[in-house]
Design a protein around this motif. Sequence first.
Motif, PDB file in Angstrom:
ATOM      1  N   GLU A 157       0.825  -1.208   0.000  1.00 59.17           N
ATOM      2  CA  GLU A 157       0.000   0.000   0.000  1.00 59.17           C
ATOM      3  C   GLU A 157       0.861   1.261   0.000  1.00 59.17           C
ATOM      4  O   GLU A 157       0.560   2.244  -0.682  1.00 59.17           O
ATOM      5  CB  GLU A 157      -0.922  -0.012   1.223  1.00 59.17           C
ATOM      6  CG  GLU A 157      -2.019  -1.062   1.138  1.00 59.17           C
ATOM      7  CD  GLU A 157      -2.761  -1.225   2.450  1.00 59.17           C
ATOM      8  OE1 GLU A 157      -3.944  -1.595   2.415  1.00 59.17           O
ATOM      9  OE2 GLU A 157      -2.168  -0.976   3.526  1.00 59.17           O
ATOM     10  N   ILE A 158       1.948   1.227   0.770  1.00 56.91           N
ATOM     11  CA  ILE A 158       2.847   2.380   0.831  1.00 56.91           C
ATOM     12  C   ILE A 158       3.489   2.622  -0.534  1.00 56.91           C
ATOM     13  O   ILE A 158       3.586   3.758  -1.001  1.00 56.91           O
ATOM     14  CB  ILE A 158       3.932   2.168   1.911  1.00 56.91           C
ATOM     15  CG1 ILE A 158       3.287   2.147   3.297  1.00 56.91           C
ATOM     16  CG2 ILE A 158       4.993   3.271   1.844  1.00 56.91           C
ATOM     17  CD1 ILE A 158       4.231   1.717   4.405  1.00 56.91           C
ATOM     18  N   ALA A 159       3.927   1.548  -1.168  1.00 60.54           N
ATOM     19  CA  ALA A 159       4.540   1.671  -2.495  1.00 60.54           C
ATOM     20  C   ALA A 159       3.576   2.315  -3.488  1.00 60.54           C
ATOM     21  O   ALA A 159       3.958   3.175  -4.283  1.00 60.54           O
ATOM     22  CB  ALA A 159       4.983   0.296  -2.980  1.00 60.54           C
ATOM     23  N   ARG A 160       2.317   1.899  -3.426  1.00 57.60           N
ATOM     24  CA  ARG A 160       1.313   2.446  -4.338  1.00 57.60           C
ATOM     25  C   ARG A 160       1.054   3.926  -4.037  1.00 57.60           C
ATOM     26  O   ARG A 160       0.966   4.747  -4.961  1.00 57.60           O
ATOM     27  CB  ARG A 160       0.027   1.630  -4.218  1.00 57.60           C
ATOM     28  CG  ARG A 160      -1.038   2.019  -5.247  1.00 57.60           C
ATOM     29  CD  ARG A 160      -2.142   0.989  -5.337  1.00 57.60           C
ATOM     30  NE  ARG A 160      -2.792   0.749  -4.063  1.00 57.60           N
ATOM     31  CZ  ARG A 160      -2.674  -0.362  -3.340  1.00 57.60           C
ATOM     32  NH1 ARG A 160      -1.907  -1.354  -3.775  1.00 57.60           N
ATOM     33  NH2 ARG A 160      -3.302  -0.505  -2.189  1.00 57.60           N
ATOM     34  N   LEU A 161       0.964   4.284  -2.751  1.00 59.37           N
ATOM     35  CA  LEU A 161       0.686   5.672  -2.377  1.00 59.37           C
ATOM     36  C   LEU A 161       1.836   6.604  -2.760  1.00 59.37           C
ATOM     37  O   LEU A 161       1.614   7.734  -3.211  1.00 59.37           O
ATOM     38  CB  LEU A 161       0.445   5.763  -0.866  1.00 59.37           C
ATOM     39  CG  LEU A 161      -0.915   5.265  -0.354  1.00 59.37           C
ATOM     40  CD1 LEU A 161      -0.899   5.142   1.162  1.00 59.37           C
ATOM     41  CD2 LEU A 161      -2.020   6.223  -0.788  1.00 59.37           C
ATOM     42  N   LEU A 162       3.064   6.140  -2.581  1.00 66.80           N
ATOM     43  CA  LEU A 162       4.228   6.997  -2.830  1.00 66.80           C
ATOM     44  C   LEU A 162       4.795   6.827  -4.244  1.00 66.80           C
ATOM     45  O   LEU A 162       5.769   7.489  -4.610  1.00 66.80           O
ATOM     46  CB  LEU A 162       5.324   6.699  -1.791  1.00 66.80           C
ATOM     47  CG  LEU A 162       4.954   6.955  -0.327  1.00 66.80           C
ATOM     48  CD1 LEU A 162       6.146   6.658   0.580  1.00 66.80           C
ATOM     49  CD2 LEU A 162       4.478   8.385  -0.126  1.00 66.80           C
ATOM     50  N   LYS A 163       4.181   5.891  -5.006  1.00 66.92           N
ATOM     51  CA  LYS A 163       4.621   5.642  -6.390  1.00 66.92           C
ATOM     52  C   LYS A 163       6.092   5.236  -6.458  1.00 66.92           C
ATOM     53  O   LYS A 163       6.884   5.754  -7.254  1.00 66.92           O
ATOM     54  CB  LYS A 163       4.352   6.877  -7.262  1.00 66.92           C
ATOM     55  CG  LYS A 163       2.868   7.210  -7.413  1.00 66.92           C
ATOM     56  CD  LYS A 163       2.650   8.430  -8.291  1.00 66.92           C
ATOM     57  CE  LYS A 163       1.171   8.639  -8.610  1.00 66.92           C
ATOM     58  NZ  LYS A 163       0.342   8.789  -7.396  1.00 66.92           N
ATOM     59  N   ILE A 164       6.447   4.308  -5.570  1.00 67.21           N
ATOM     60  CA  ILE A 164       7.775   3.715  -5.577  1.00 67.21           C
ATOM     61  C   ILE A 164       7.611   2.204  -5.527  1.00 67.21           C
ATOM     62  O   ILE A 164       6.499   1.696  -5.339  1.00 67.21           O
ATOM     63  CB  ILE A 164       8.634   4.198  -4.386  1.00 67.21           C
ATOM     64  CG1 ILE A 164       7.924   3.889  -3.047  1.00 67.21           C
ATOM     65  CG2 ILE A 164       8.924   5.695  -4.497  1.00 67.21           C
ATOM     66  CD1 ILE A 164       8.716   4.307  -1.816  1.00 67.21           C
ATOM     67  N   SER A 165       8.690   1.476  -5.698  1.00 71.16           N
ATOM     68  CA  SER A 165       8.586   0.016  -5.704  1.00 71.16           C
ATOM     69  C   SER A 165       8.443  -0.521  -4.283  1.00 71.16           C
ATOM     70  O   SER A 165       8.883   0.103  -3.309  1.00 71.16           O
ATOM     71  CB  SER A 165       9.810  -0.603  -6.364  1.00 71.16           C
ATOM     72  OG  SER A 165      10.942  -0.486  -5.529  1.00 71.16           O
TER      73      SER A 165
END
Length: 204
Positions: A157-165
Amino acid sequence: MIKTVLADDHKLFCDGLERVLADSGHFKIVHKAYNGQALLETLPRLSFDLLVIDVEMPLINGLDTIKRIRASNPDRTIVMLSMHEELVFSQEAFSLGANGYLNKSMDASQLISSLLAACSGSKVFPEGMGSVRIQSPFSDREHQILRLIASGKTSEEIARLLKISELTVRTHRRNMMQKLNVTNTAQLVSKALEMGYMFTLPRS
């Protein structure tokens, strides 16, 4: 309107504070609690923007209550309103992630302006608090990730929110745990809160 929760064991003061804030036109009181335990039990069911809380309360005091609240509400505005003027109380509130520490002796207009400033992102503490600002070992990105971890977000979820892997998130998580010498996420959040790192400045 700023949805506000009040926590103070003196019912007459709490009722008076409710009237002052409501009459200002800026705040809507959504709940009042008279001890820390009742507040912690009720808070997960409430939608709120601001918590105004006293230091001394029955069952669980205000400082311990803030510590527990911050673990699951890293972005809510929390301001302590107390009769205690000793610097040790405002320092502890700051280290636990409070957005402000105000004295009950201030007049209504000053209180309202201070609460509005805190809700706008300012830190509202007594003079002399500059000396207690804590230098965090985390980068800006690590602070973002830490707050999302504390709010219960998964690495995906964090990766999706921050647009990182997701790998990048896991790497940051591992680096933060190494910096604080802990071995799991729960310890990471707990120690970051205890040390005052979650809500302070990143290292320069």
